[in-house]
Design an enzyme around this catalytic site. Structure first.
Site, mmCIF file in Angstrom:
data_model
loop_
_atom_site.group_PDB
_atom_site.id
_atom_site.type_symbol
_atom_site.label_atom_id
_atom_site.label_comp_id
_atom_site.label_asym_id
_atom_site.label_seq_id
_atom_site.Cartn_x
_atom_site.Cartn_y
_atom_site.Cartn_z
ATOM 1 N N ASP A 45 1.683 7.705 6.602
ATOM 2 C CA ASP A 45 1.513 7.390 5.191
ATOM 3 C C ASP A 45 2.149 6.007 4.953
ATOM 4 O O ASP A 45 2.896 5.503 5.808
ATOM 5 C CB ASP A 45 2.230 8.492 4.398
ATOM 6 C CG ASP A 45 2.402 8.144 2.952
ATOM 7 O OD1 ASP A 45 1.395 7.895 2.287
ATOM 8 O OD2 ASP A 45 3.563 8.105 2.487
ATOM 9 N N ASP A 47 3.301 4.367 1.273
ATOM 10 C CA ASP A 47 4.362 4.306 0.249
ATOM 11 C C ASP A 47 5.456 5.331 0.527
ATOM 12 O O ASP A 47 5.190 6.527 0.672
ATOM 13 C CB ASP A 47 3.780 4.602 -1.143
ATOM 14 C CG ASP A 47 2.972 3.442 -1.692
ATOM 15 O OD1 ASP A 47 3.430 2.296 -1.601
ATOM 16 O OD2 ASP A 47 1.874 3.695 -2.224
HETATM 17 O O1 C5P Z 1 0.921 5.616 0.478
HETATM 18 P P1 C5P Z 1 1.001 6.867 -0.354
HETATM 19 O O2 C5P Z 1 -0.120 7.831 -0.061
HETATM 20 O O3 C5P Z 1 2.352 7.467 -0.316
HETATM 21 O O4 C5P Z 1 0.771 6.325 -1.866
HETATM 22 C C1 C5P Z 1 0.829 7.144 -2.964
HETATM 23 C C2 C5P Z 1 2.087 7.027 -3.765
HETATM 24 O O5 C5P Z 1 1.884 6.086 -4.811
HETATM 25 C C3 C5P Z 1 2.405 8.344 -4.442
HETATM 26 O O6 C5P Z 1 3.446 9.018 -3.777
HETATM 27 C C4 C5P Z 1 2.761 7.985 -5.893
HETATM 28 O O7 C5P Z 1 4.097 8.315 -6.224
HETATM 29 C C5 C5P Z 1 2.543 6.497 -5.987
HETATM 30 N N1 C5P Z 1 1.726 6.104 -7.153
HETATM 31 C C6 C5P Z 1 2.211 5.192 -8.059
HETATM 32 N N2 C5P Z 1 1.443 4.816 -9.134
HETATM 33 C C7 C5P Z 1 0.195 5.305 -9.297
HETATM 34 C C8 C5P Z 1 -0.323 6.226 -8.369
HETATM 35 C C9 C5P Z 1 0.484 6.600 -7.293
HETATM 36 O O8 C5P Z 1 3.349 4.728 -7.903
HETATM 37 N N3 C5P Z 1 -0.528 4.910 -10.326
HETATM 38 MG MG MG Z 2 4.004 8.300 0.415
#
Ligand code: C5P
Ligand code: MG
Length: 295
Positions: A45, A47
């Site tokens: 993954d 983030d």
């Molecule tokens: O790379 P990963 O799959 O972890 O990316 C998703 C992350 O991005 C989620 O864990 C979520 O907390 C974050 N997110 C965010 N703002 C958004 C959508 C998702 O910070 N609008």
């Molecule tokens: Mg993540």
């Protein structure tokens, strides 16, 4: 004791590293070491797995937050943060099931992407947005990429973030090698470089099991890589390697970054190794170094 005594990884003894079934984990790592790097693939993954949740106490940006932090009007940032503040606690609530969370996650991503569409984002803004952001690769991430590249181990970065931000971050802070492949939500631009939406199916944090990558050539072409290391910070990440073929050994490593007390037992019941509140990739580097035969 079985094979435990044959494998020594000092990093796994640290107090913030939790391994519910140590003997099984050591057997898996031993098998991976015996098979060598030619049989290994890594699925990670992005983030809060390859990037930090906090840096010296301050929360770091996710891909989406990079777009929110700078470059676009303050009003966009405020609205986007309000959406995040509503949905992030749902994402990380250990008392809700994945099924209960999914409708909220679809709402979150949809609202965030619809909001972004209302503002003038262009391709040329991405460089500065990343350069000025608080997003940070974990300490040791460059070593991790360098090692996987040197050992010719494929790395799939599978993210519900934003693909363009991932590529820009890696380009600015590390190296995007040809053994690395990114699957994420990619921005769509018109001929003038103006953002006009997202390409393809929406990836949110709990539909990584449904991605087209599982049916694509990606995993079929890697069917000789029978050993899989999977790294994530969400229980949704556990589905990222569902398409992998001929899997002989799989090691799942979970980063628990927040609500540690509430979520530790749940994470320990799902991941082979759980790493709590760590800003580095030290544990993953130690395991990969052992498997690839270097220190
Ligand atoms: O790379 P990963 O799959 O972890 O990316 C998703 C992350 O991005 C989620 O864990 C979520 O907390 C974050 N997110 C965010 N703002 C958004 C959508 C998702 O910070 N609008
Ligand atoms: Mg993540």
């Amino acid at each position: 004791m079985g094979t435990i005594s044959q494998i020594q990884i000092e990093e796994l003894e640290r107090s913030h590293v939790h391994i519910p079934d140590r003997e099984r984990v050591m057997d898996i790592i031993k098998q991976m070491k015996d098979d060598g790097p030619d049989k290994l693939q890594v699925v990670a993954d992005f983030d809060r797995t390859l990037t930090k949740f906090t840096h010296r106490g301050s929360v770091c940006a996710t891909c989406h937050n990079v777009l929110e932090e700078s470059g676009l009007p303050k009003e966009y940032k405020e609205k986007a943060y309000a959406i995040r503040d509503k949905y992030f606690p749902i994402e990380t609530d250990p008392n809700l099931s994945i099924e209960e969370k999914i409708p909220h996650m679809i709402e979150w991503w949809t609202q965030a992407h619809d909001l972004l569409m209302k503002y003038p984002l262009s391709k040329e803004m991405l460089y500065n947005m990343v350069a000025n952001s608080s997003a940070k690769l974990r300490d040791g991430c460059t070593k991790f990429f360098d090692k996987l590249h040197a050992s010719d181990v494929p790395l799939l970065i599978f993210s519900a973030g934003v693909g363009d931000i991932i590529c820009e971050m890696i380009a600015q802070h590390s190296t995007m090698y040809d053994n690395m492949h990114v699957v994420s939500n990619d921005l769509d631009f018109d001929d003038n470089g103006k953002m006009i939406g997202f390409k393809g199916e929406l990836i949110h944090v709990f539909n990584k099991n449904e991605s087209a990558i599982h049916d694509s050539d990606y995993f079929t072409n890697l069917s000789h890589c029978t050993n899989v290391i999977l790294m994530g910070d969400s229980l949704g990440d556990l589905q990222m390697a569902n398409g992998a073929e001929n899997v002989k050994a799989k090691l799942t490593i979970g980063f628990l970054n927040t609500r540690v007390k509430d979520s530790l037992e749940l994470y320990k019941s799902k991941f082979d190794i759980v790493i709590c509140e760590d800003e580095s990739l030290d544990i993953c580097n130690a395991i990969v170094n052992l498997i690839t035969g270097s220190s």
